[in-house]
Write a protein that holds these residues in place. Structure first.
Motif, PDB file in Angstrom:
ATOM      1  N   ARG A  12      35.963  50.467  43.524  1.00  0.00           N
ATOM      2  CA  ARG A  12      36.433  49.327  42.958  1.00  0.00           C
ATOM      3  C   ARG A  12      37.324  48.987  43.762  1.00  0.00           C
ATOM      4  NH1 ARG A  12      36.854  46.959  37.084  1.00  0.00           N
ATOM      5  NH2 ARG A  12      36.043  45.203  38.313  1.00  0.00           N
ATOM      6  N   SER A  13      37.994  47.927  45.018  1.00  0.00           N
ATOM      7  CA  SER A  13      38.080  47.644  46.212  1.00  0.00           C
ATOM      8  C   SER A  13      37.668  45.929  46.428  1.00  0.00           C
ATOM      9  CB  SER A  13      37.347  48.481  47.471  1.00  0.00           C
ATOM     10  OG  SER A  13      38.680  48.121  48.520  1.00  0.00           O
ATOM     11  N   SER A  14      38.753  45.542  48.157  1.00  0.00           N
ATOM     12  CA  SER A  14      38.405  44.392  47.952  1.00  0.00           C
ATOM     13  C   SER A  14      37.234  43.900  48.733  1.00  0.00           C
ATOM     14  CB  SER A  14      40.012  43.968  49.146  1.00  0.00           C
ATOM     15  OG  SER A  14      39.824  44.183  49.705  1.00  0.00           O
ATOM     16  N   ASP A  52      33.863  45.840  44.013  1.00  0.00           N
ATOM     17  CA  ASP A  52      33.015  46.424  43.386  1.00  0.00           C
ATOM     18  C   ASP A  52      31.758  46.403  44.367  1.00  0.00           C
ATOM     19  OD1 ASP A  52      34.814  45.834  41.787  1.00  0.00           O
ATOM     20  OD2 ASP A  52      32.903  46.171  40.076  1.00  0.00           O
ATOM     21  N   GLY A  82      40.366  52.585  47.392  1.00  0.00           N
ATOM     22  CA  GLY A  82      39.888  52.350  45.760  1.00  0.00           C
ATOM     23  C   GLY A  82      40.111  53.191  44.924  1.00  0.00           C
ATOM     24  N   SER A  83      39.760  53.177  43.459  1.00  0.00           N
ATOM     25  CA  SER A  83      39.364  53.314  42.442  1.00  0.00           C
ATOM     26  C   SER A  83      38.056  53.928  42.403  1.00  0.00           C
ATOM     27  CB  SER A  83      40.037  52.401  41.413  1.00  0.00           C
ATOM     28  OG  SER A  83      39.336  53.255  40.407  1.00  0.00           O
TER      29      SER A  83
END
Length: 94
Positions: A12-14, A52, A82-83
């Motif tokens: 999960r990022s941008s 995502d 990210g996560s």
């Protein structure tokens, strides 16, 4: 009979961060698809949440379902974006 299984690495990022990383990730996918033990490796982006992304690796069923060295290396790379969720999935019904 051995059951098929897949390994997934989701980040999960941008959208901007993924765009910068996609070239390297595509190279990793190409390498994975050359492996004799991989039935198919894919990189997919969520259609609503552009930040995502998931990499899915379908392994030959004679290999024990596990977080593989290849998957762990990808997950580590993706943590910079990210996560990350790294999981192994096995078939439960036919």
């Amino acid at each position: 009979m051995e059951k098929p299984w897949i390994e997934t690495i989701r980040v999960r990022s941008s959208a901007a961060a993924l765009e910068k990383a996609i070239t390297i990730l595509n190279e990793e996918i190409t390498i994975l698809n050359r492996s004799k033990h991989v039935q198919g490796a894919y990189c997919m982006q969520h259609q609503v949440y552009n930040g995502d992304m998931i990499i899915s690796i379908a392994w030959e069923s004679h290999i024990s379902p596990q977080k593989t060295r290849e998957g762990l290396m990808l997950a580590e790379q993706m943590m910079q974006l990210g996560s990350v969720d790294h999981a192994v999935w096995t078939q439960i019904a036919t």
